[in-house]
Design a protein around this motif. Structure first.
Motif, PDB file in Angstrom:
ATOM      1  N   PRO A  10     -12.514 -22.606 -10.212  1.00 35.21           N
ATOM      2  CA  PRO A  10     -12.734 -21.703  -9.078  1.00 35.21           C
ATOM      3  C   PRO A  10     -13.610 -22.362  -8.021  1.00 35.21           C
ATOM      4  CG  PRO A  10     -14.138 -21.087 -10.908  1.00 35.21           C
ATOM      5  CD  PRO A  10     -13.232 -22.173 -11.415  1.00 35.21           C
ATOM      6  N   PRO A  11     -13.645 -21.809  -6.826  1.00 34.20           N
ATOM      7  CA  PRO A  11     -14.495 -22.384  -5.774  1.00 34.20           C
ATOM      8  C   PRO A  11     -15.967 -22.292  -6.127  1.00 34.20           C
ATOM      9  CG  PRO A  11     -13.574 -20.263  -5.086  1.00 34.20           C
ATOM     10  CD  PRO A  11     -12.881 -20.634  -6.350  1.00 34.20           C
ATOM     11  N   THR A  12     -16.763 -23.192  -5.573  1.00 35.19           N
ATOM     12  CA  THR A  12     -18.189 -23.252  -5.914  1.00 35.19           C
ATOM     13  C   THR A  12     -18.924 -21.974  -5.513  1.00 35.19           C
ATOM     14  OG1 THR A  12     -18.615 -24.394  -3.821  1.00 35.19           O
ATOM     15  CG2 THR A  12     -18.269 -25.760  -5.767  1.00 35.19           C
ATOM     16  N   GLU A  13     -18.458 -21.309  -4.454  1.00 36.61           N
ATOM     17  CA  GLU A  13     -19.152 -20.098  -4.037  1.00 36.61           C
ATOM     18  C   GLU A  13     -19.039 -18.965  -5.064  1.00 36.61           C
ATOM     19  OE1 GLU A  13     -15.322 -20.402  -1.458  1.00 36.61           O
ATOM     20  OE2 GLU A  13     -16.901 -21.735  -2.228  1.00 36.61           O
ATOM     21  N   PHE A  14     -18.016 -19.050  -5.917  1.00 32.37           N
ATOM     22  CA  PHE A  14     -17.868 -18.055  -6.994  1.00 32.37           C
ATOM     23  C   PHE A  14     -19.037 -18.171  -7.961  1.00 32.37           C
ATOM     24  CE2 PHE A  14     -15.988 -17.291 -11.327  1.00 32.37           C
ATOM     25  CZ  PHE A  14     -15.944 -15.910 -11.246  1.00 32.37           C
ATOM     26  N   ALA A  15     -19.336 -19.394  -8.404  1.00 29.73           N
ATOM     27  CA  ALA A  15     -20.466 -19.609  -9.310  1.00 29.73           C
ATOM     28  C   ALA A  15     -21.780 -19.235  -8.634  1.00 29.73           C
ATOM     29  CB  ALA A  15     -20.500 -21.067  -9.770  1.00 29.73           C
ATOM     30  N   GLU A  16     -21.917 -19.534  -7.356  1.00 28.78           N
ATOM     31  CA  GLU A  16     -23.137 -19.197  -6.630  1.00 28.78           C
ATOM     32  C   GLU A  16     -23.341 -17.686  -6.565  1.00 28.78           C
ATOM     33  OE1 GLU A  16     -22.446 -21.111  -2.936  1.00 28.78           O
ATOM     34  OE2 GLU A  16     -22.752 -23.141  -3.728  1.00 28.78           O
ATOM     35  N   ASP A  17     -22.245 -16.948  -6.375  1.00 26.69           N
ATOM     36  CA  ASP A  17     -22.332 -15.492  -6.320  1.00 26.69           C
ATOM     37  C   ASP A  17     -22.757 -14.926  -7.667  1.00 26.69           C
ATOM     38  OD1 ASP A  17     -21.694 -12.884  -4.872  1.00 26.69           O
ATOM     39  OD2 ASP A  17     -20.376 -12.714  -6.617  1.00 26.69           O
ATOM     40  N   LEU A  18     -22.204 -15.458  -8.770  1.00 27.83           N
ATOM     41  CA  LEU A  18     -22.571 -14.977 -10.106  1.00 27.83           C
ATOM     42  C   LEU A  18     -24.034 -15.282 -10.418  1.00 27.83           C
ATOM     43  CD1 LEU A  18     -19.440 -15.901 -12.246  1.00 27.83           C
ATOM     44  CD2 LEU A  18     -19.955 -13.771 -11.064  1.00 27.83           C
ATOM     45  N   ARG A  19     -24.492 -16.436  -9.966  1.00 30.16           N
ATOM     46  CA  ARG A  19     -25.896 -16.789 -10.202  1.00 30.16           C
ATOM     47  C   ARG A  19     -26.811 -15.845  -9.424  1.00 30.16           C
ATOM     48  NH1 ARG A  19     -25.474 -21.534  -8.587  1.00 30.16           N
ATOM     49  NH2 ARG A  19     -25.009 -22.498 -10.606  1.00 30.16           N
ATOM     50  N   GLU A  20     -26.442 -15.548  -8.185  1.00 28.74           N
ATOM     51  CA  GLU A  20     -27.272 -14.677  -7.349  1.00 28.74           C
ATOM     52  C   GLU A  20     -27.264 -13.234  -7.840  1.00 28.74           C
ATOM     53  OE1 GLU A  20     -27.479 -13.169  -2.678  1.00 28.74           O
ATOM     54  OE2 GLU A  20     -26.304 -14.954  -3.224  1.00 28.74           O
ATOM     55  N   ARG A  21     -26.071 -12.727  -8.241  1.00 25.46           N
ATOM     56  CA  ARG A  21     -25.950 -11.326  -8.645  1.00 25.46           C
ATOM     57  C   ARG A  21     -26.518 -11.054 -10.038  1.00 25.46           C
ATOM     58  NH1 ARG A  21     -22.265  -7.952  -5.877  1.00 25.46           N
ATOM     59  NH2 ARG A  21     -21.028  -9.014  -4.288  1.00 25.46           N
ATOM     60  N   TYR A  22     -26.212 -11.957 -10.975  1.00 33.87           N
ATOM     61  CA  TYR A  22     -26.493 -11.651 -12.384  1.00 33.87           C
ATOM     62  C   TYR A  22     -27.387 -12.683 -13.083  1.00 33.87           C
ATOM     63  CZ  TYR A  22     -22.260  -9.063 -11.227  1.00 33.87           C
ATOM     64  OH  TYR A  22     -21.328  -8.275 -10.600  1.00 33.87           O
ATOM     65  N   GLY A  23     -27.717 -13.757 -12.384  1.00 32.25           N
ATOM     66  CA  GLY A  23     -28.451 -14.832 -13.048  1.00 32.25           C
ATOM     67  C   GLY A  23     -27.582 -15.584 -14.036  1.00 32.25           C
ATOM     68  N   PRO A  28     -17.289 -18.304 -15.755  1.00 33.19           N
ATOM     69  CA  PRO A  28     -16.005 -18.535 -16.430  1.00 33.19           C
ATOM     70  C   PRO A  28     -15.154 -19.500 -15.623  1.00 33.19           C
ATOM     71  CG  PRO A  28     -15.936 -16.468 -15.242  1.00 33.19           C
ATOM     72  CD  PRO A  28     -17.342 -16.984 -15.123  1.00 33.19           C
ATOM     73  N   ARG A  29     -14.238 -20.178 -16.308  1.00 33.82           N
ATOM     74  CA  ARG A  29     -13.308 -21.037 -15.569  1.00 33.82           C
ATOM     75  C   ARG A  29     -12.306 -20.180 -14.807  1.00 33.82           C
ATOM     76  NH1 ARG A  29     -12.051 -26.382 -15.231  1.00 33.82           N
ATOM     77  NH2 ARG A  29     -13.774 -26.791 -16.643  1.00 33.82           N
ATOM     78  N   TRP A  30     -11.896 -19.065 -15.396  1.00 33.44           N
ATOM     79  CA  TRP A  30     -11.060 -18.091 -14.706  1.00 33.44           C
ATOM     80  C   TRP A  30     -11.780 -16.754 -14.762  1.00 33.44           C
ATOM     81  CZ3 TRP A  30      -8.922 -21.746 -17.984  1.00 33.44           C
ATOM     82  CH2 TRP A  30      -8.008 -22.631 -17.407  1.00 33.44           C
ATOM     83  N   GLY A  31     -12.056 -16.154 -13.622  1.00 32.62           N
ATOM     84  CA  GLY A  31     -12.755 -14.877 -13.615  1.00 32.62           C
ATOM     85  C   GLY A  31     -12.520 -14.125 -12.322  1.00 32.62           C
ATOM     86  N   THR A  32     -12.319 -12.828 -12.429  1.00 38.96           N
ATOM     87  CA  THR A  32     -12.144 -11.989 -11.255  1.00 38.96           C
ATOM     88  C   THR A  32     -13.479 -11.864 -10.522  1.00 38.96           C
ATOM     89  OG1 THR A  32     -10.409 -10.716 -12.353  1.00 38.96           O
ATOM     90  CG2 THR A  32     -11.460  -9.704 -10.429  1.00 38.96           C
ATOM     91  N   PRO A  33     -13.520 -12.148  -9.232  1.00 32.40           N
ATOM     92  CA  PRO A  33     -14.788 -12.025  -8.498  1.00 32.40           C
ATOM     93  C   PRO A  33     -15.138 -10.569  -8.230  1.00 32.40           C
ATOM     94  CG  PRO A  33     -13.034 -12.662  -7.002  1.00 32.40           C
ATOM     95  CD  PRO A  33     -12.433 -12.663  -8.382  1.00 32.40           C
ATOM     96  N   ARG A  34     -16.398 -10.303  -8.125  1.00 32.18           N
ATOM     97  CA  ARG A  34     -16.879  -8.951  -7.794  1.00 32.18           C
ATOM     98  C   ARG A  34     -16.455  -8.606  -6.368  1.00 32.18           C
ATOM     99  NH1 ARG A  34     -18.159  -4.291  -7.097  1.00 32.18           N
ATOM    100  NH2 ARG A  34     -20.167  -3.316  -7.654  1.00 32.18           N
ATOM    101  N   HIS A  35     -15.894  -7.396  -6.203  1.00 27.14           N
ATOM    102  CA  HIS A  35     -15.511  -6.923  -4.870  1.00 27.14           C
ATOM    103  C   HIS A  35     -16.772  -6.398  -4.182  1.00 27.14           C
ATOM    104  CE1 HIS A  35     -13.548  -4.934  -1.587  1.00 27.14           C
ATOM    105  NE2 HIS A  35     -12.338  -5.192  -2.055  1.00 27.14           N
ATOM    106  N   PRO A  36     -17.146  -6.974  -3.047  1.00 24.56           N
ATOM    107  CA  PRO A  36     -18.436  -6.597  -2.445  1.00 24.56           C
ATOM    108  C   PRO A  36     -18.484  -5.178  -1.889  1.00 24.56           C
ATOM    109  CG  PRO A  36     -17.205  -8.053  -0.982  1.00 24.56           C
ATOM    110  CD  PRO A  36     -16.447  -8.009  -2.281  1.00 24.56           C
ATOM    111  N   ASP A  37     -17.322  -4.572  -1.642  1.00 25.81           N
ATOM    112  CA  ASP A  37     -17.296  -3.254  -1.002  1.00 25.81           C
ATOM    113  C   ASP A  37     -17.050  -2.107  -1.983  1.00 25.81           C
ATOM    114  OD1 ASP A  37     -17.673  -4.494   1.465  1.00 25.81           O
ATOM    115  OD2 ASP A  37     -15.517  -4.802   1.727  1.00 25.81           O
TER     116      ASP A  37
END
Length: 519
Positions: A10-23, A28-37
């Motif tokens: 997945p794109p690097t921003e996906f991992a960055e979002d998971l780190r910021e949101r949940y620590g 995951p190598r394949w994972g549905t991203p959180r919908h911000p809205d």
């Protein structure tokens, strides 16, 4: 030279979002991203898990937060299906229980059904783990258990909800409408009978969800493997769509998979840190190292790296696989006078470029330089390697072999077929006829038996050797791409590269010593 392999990420921003949101440091190598809205009931589930004595880890927060997103237009769950593929001992049971108890207590008259490998296994987990955790928690006063055979249930009288179990049969889930169906240990299910039984019972329930979860299985895990393939396809398509349009329509299923590709070393703690989201929380590197020491490697891969366990390849008498481990030399390197070879898989889904060169000690160094999906990359990559290394030759099999379709493009790129076959020039194509292929295969087998080759134990090459099968050609034999148990192109390319070095070397190397081929 280093091996080049491509496994989707997945794109690097996906991992960055998971780190910021949940620590979460292990995305995951394949994972549905959180919908911000979208609002989510995930935090409500976190509170339930904490009440049950298992505060959620970052990965559990992420999965539940996405799984329980609410569509603002309908007020219903955005996802009707939740797929989870994660290794053993990562906290799947705690998340499973939390999701069921949350559902039972959040709405009235909820019918929840749990299934495992068998009804007996489902009952054991339901009674020995689920009820034990509930009855010893702050939520015990809201629940009671009914143990009568065939009518087992954990009841929540205040909400008139029930958590039941079922067998792995076509009749599973038949009866009252179903609000939450949970298929655990999906690797043990060889068909889709449970899904087919659960789905009709959910049709009239607007907030219904089907959850399934499992570590990796085997080639017999037909249903799980189908679900994993579909989940990966779904996630890759979703990220491609989001790259074009951030408001792209999202699917009604979410999927999460932690996985270590074959090229990642099972013994490297960095592999564990990239694959085991509970590492450092409920399990330690010391524990995983101990598991590696005592377990069969293939079973370790299935249980802790989430890889599909494949059958042990039967022995092919023509390929001396037993000699291959003894030919490993991690410090071996390519020298100046190198030969390359190209091979393409029978279905044209992957291609390999391999190299061979003679070391100062007379041994032949073998290396897979590139191994990637498709064929469109091969000619540009080979052209660049040709320019950088000025090779002895570039070998490719003639008409009838999958890679032969690349010959015209290689010639157009400046890698020529020699005008005089008896006097080739350095860097020319070595187009291999059927007799050359037979010769190359026999020579490689002899070299492996005699210990005159060395390799780096690269995963694609070693896997191809272990899965290699052959077919007869008169009284001789050749490697068979079609019947090999693993994709054969890395081994075929290495075999052809060694042949090109040995056969073309005498013609193009000015300092070639013919005695090197004898002693």
């Amino acid at each position: 030279m280093t091996t080049t392999s491509e496994t989707w990420a997945p794109p690097t921003e996906f991992a960055e979002d998971l780190r910021e949101r949940y620590g979460l440091e292990c995305p995951p190598r394949w994972g549905t991203p959180r919908h911000p809205d979208r609002l989510s009931l995930g935090p409500k589930l976190w509170k339930v898990m904490a009440k049950l004595g298992a505060p959620p880890m970052p990965w559990q927060k992420y999965v539940s937060d996405v799984a329980l997103e609410v569509d603002p237009d309908t007020g219903l769950f955005a996802h009707r299906e939740v797929g989870l593929s994660v290794s053993r001992q990562q906290g799947k049971t705690e998340l499973t229980l939390g999701a069921q108890v949350h559902r039972a207590m959040a709405w009235p008259r909820q019918n929840i059904v749990y299934a495992a490998q068998t009804r007996g296994m489902a009952r054991q987990r339901w009674e020995d783990e689920f009820w034990e955790k509930i009855s010893s928690s702050d939520l015990a006063r809201y629940a009671r258990i009914r143990k009568s055979n065939g009518n087992e249930a954990i009841l929540f009288p205040g909400k008139r909800s029930r958590m039941g179990i079922t067998a792995n049969t076509e009749k599973a889930g038949h009866g009252p409408p179903l609000d939450l169906g949970f298929i655990d240990e999906a690797f043990a299910h060889e068909d889709d009978r449970l899904e087919q039984a659960f789905s009709p019972a959910m049709l009239t329930r607007k907030m219904a969800q089907l959850w399934w979860a499992s570590a990796g299985g085997t080639t017999k895990s037909v249903w799980l493997n189908k679900k994993r393939d579909k989940g990966r396809e779904l996630i890759e398509a979703l990220f491609a769509a989001l790259a074009e349009d951030a408001a792209a329509v999202r699917p009604r299923a979410c999927y999460f998979e932690w996985f270590a590709p074959e090229e990642m070393n099972r013994a490297d703690p960095a592999t564990w840190r990239a694959t085991l989201p509970a590492l450092g929380f409920t399990v330690t590197e010391e524990v995983i190292a101990a598991e590696l020491e005592k377990m069969d490697p293939a079973e370790f891969d299935r249980a802790y790296l989430n890889r599909t366990r494949k059958p042990t390849p039967p022995s092919d008498p023509n390929v001396p696989k037993a000699a291959w481990p003894g030919l490993v030399d991690a410090g071996s390197k390519a020298g100046a006078d190198v030969a390359f070879a190209i091979d393409v898989s029978q279905d044209r889904k992957r291609a390999a470029i391999a190299a061979a060169c003679r070391r100062p000690d007379g041994k032949v160094h073998l290396e897979v330089v590139a191994y990637r999906p498709g064929t469109d990359w091969v000619v540009p990559a080979m052209t660049r390697l040709h320019s950088l290394w000025k090779p002895v030759a570039v070998a490719v099999a003639a008409s009838g072999a999958p890679a032969s379709s690349l010959i015209d493009d290689l010639v157009a790129a400046g890698i020529d077929v020699p005008e005089d076959k008896e006097h080739p020039e350095r860097g020319d194509l070595a187009v291999m006829r059927s007799g050359d292929v037979i010769e190359a295969c026999g020579q490689m087998a002899d070299a492996m038996n005699q210990g005159t080759v060395r390799h780096l134990d690269q995963v694609p090459l070693t896997a191809a050797v272990n899965g290699a099968r052959t077919r007869r050609n008169g009284d001789a034999w050749t490697l068979d791409r079609t019947s090999s148990l693993t994709e054969a192109s890395p081994f075929v390319a290495a075999t052809f590269a060694r042949w090109a070095l040995v056969i073309r070397g005498p013609h193009v190397l000015e300092d070639y010593d013919p005695l090197d081929s004898i002693y």
